[in-house]
Design an enzyme around this catalytic site. Structure first.
Site: not given
Length: 446
Positions: A97, A99, A164, A192, A405
């Site tokens: 992905h 994003d 995603e 992933e 994150h």
């Protein structure tokens, strides 16, 4: 003194020359990685067009077939193809992905979209682990295979999908449901995984499904000084305590080493909403008539989802405590079972040749692969598993802290380069595989 100075200068020049030689081989590879990372594809306004242009440019340099699809306007999905010599064989899909999640810039040691390479060789950027590294490693591995003269028997597709990080509904989900995807004749999907703090790579055969729950309690409003039963706040706190005890019991299994994180049901409270607001805060002498809490629940496919729902209805949000929970209060609920009622997972035994090929390819590239795991969160792989396809989550990042994150997300350049070698071995193994004339990897076979 002059002789010593000259010797010192010569030594420095030799060292500089040696350092330059060491960097010169890898510098374009790292530079391409940095260029991709510098494209700000963070939500809520990801630069999908810029990311697509970069990928298309790299595809052109590799002479790969390409197309850009917008299932939803402005959300660019790039699909690349390396044609195989035998179109009767099912294809290999390498998914990633484009994003990334937002970053709090003031919490980072380097700007999150600078792709800064520090003196330790660490590349700092949002997406360096999740998961722009993987998308570019696919391309770099193909670059090496092409340079070596390798010709794939199976066609190899690369999908660079949007959204995603916000559920994948306008990206991988629409791709999986499309006529375009049906025409690819996919036999195996790679998606992933996670970084590994040890030298052992991690691979995932399933994932926990989200159940985002909101529990709401109601009660009569009253004076803040009065004691009486069944207030909204009192009932909600009882529910929260019940959830906390369940969470602790599940977490204890992980702490004791009896289960992996992906094998237990995780529950985390993500918001608490209550009180009667005022322009400057909340009314302090009034008990609110409503209170609610939100929970991020993740359920592995090996768990009994039906029993969990019964627990929610009877213990966490019983009507006897004025709780207004109902199934409609799930903000999101994904079943752990497929349409036939079987757990959604990819086989890791002899019934699945793709798993054995992955293990052997990692070993041939001098890597170590750990025990198969259930991914603790959700990825786009679920949309392909839902079709009955084998899908394996794998991101070759060993000796790396898990920072997806998180602030200061980084990937060391040596681990990045090693990951390219791993993918080179894996793609070669998958694209070469023919099971004695059978159409290996078909949905019926696996």
């Amino acid at each position: 003194m002059e002789l010593r100075l000259h010797l010192c200068i010569i030594s420095l020049l030799l060292l500089s020359s040696k350092s330059t030689a060491i960097l010169s081989d890898d510098d374009p590879i790292i530079s391409r990685f940095q260029r991709y990372l510098r494209i700000n594809t963070a939500h809520p306004n990801p630069q999908y067009r810029e990311a697509a242009d970069f990928i298309l440019s790299e595809a052109e340099s590799l002479s790969l077939e390409s197309q850009t699809i917008e299932f939803v306007p402005g959300k660019h999905l790039v699909l690349l193809k390396w044609p195989g010599s035998d179109p009767s064989l099912s294809s290999v899909l390498l998914n990633s992905h484009t994003d990334v999640v937002p970053a709090e810039h003031d919490k980072w040691v380097h700007p999150p979209f600078s792709a800064n390479l520090d003196s330790n060789g660490d590349v700092y950027a949002r997406g360096s682990q999740d998961m722009k590294c993987v998308g570019i490693q696919y391309l770099e591995a193909i670059r090496r295979l092409k340079a070596s003269g390798f010709k794939p028997k199976r066609s190899v597709y690369l999908s660079f999908v949007p959204d995603e990080e916000i559920g994948g509904h306008d990206g991988a989900e629409k791709l999986a449901e499309s006529d375009v995807f049906k025409g690819l004749n996919v036999g195996i999907v790679l998606d992933e995984g996670l970084a590994s703090p040890t030298e052992t790579y991690r691979a995932f055969y399933a994932e926990r499904c989200p159940m985002w729950l909101v529990i709401k309690a109601t009660g009569a409003p009253g004076h803040g000084a009065k004691l009486y039963d069944n207030t909204a706040m009192e009932n909600l706190l009882k529910s929260i305590e019940s959830v906390r005890r369940f969470r602790a019991a599940q977490f204890d299994l992980v702490k004791a080493g009896l289960k992996a994180e992906g094998e237990v049901i995780s529950v985390n409270m993500v918001f608490l909403k209550a009180g009667t607001p005022t322009p400057t805060g909340f009314v302090m002498n009034m008990q609110p008539s409503e209170a609610e809490a939100g929970f991020d629940i993740r359920v592995p496919p090996i768990a009994d989802q039906e029993s969990l729902e019964k627990r929610i209805a009877k213990e966490w949000a019983p009507t006897s405590r004025n709780m207004t929970f109902r199934h409609g209060q799930f903000k999101q609920k994904v079943s752990v079972l497929d349409k036939s009622g079987k757990p959604i997972l990819t086989a890791t035994d002899s019934s699945n040749p793709w798993w054995a090929l992955l293990e052997d390819a990692v070993k041939k590239a001098n890597g170590k692969l750990g025990k198969p795991e259930i991914f603790p969160a959700s990825t786009d792989a679920r949309y392909f598993r839902n079709l009955g396809l084998p899908a394996i989550g794998f991101s070759p990042m060993a000796n790396t802290p898990i920072l997806l994150h998180d602030h200061n997300e980084f990937l060391n350049k040596d681990e990045y380069l090693k990951g390219i070698e791993i993918y080179e071995s894996m793609i070669k193994a998958y694209a070469s595989y023919v099971d004695h004339g059978k159409i290996a990897g078909s949905r019926d076979e696996l």
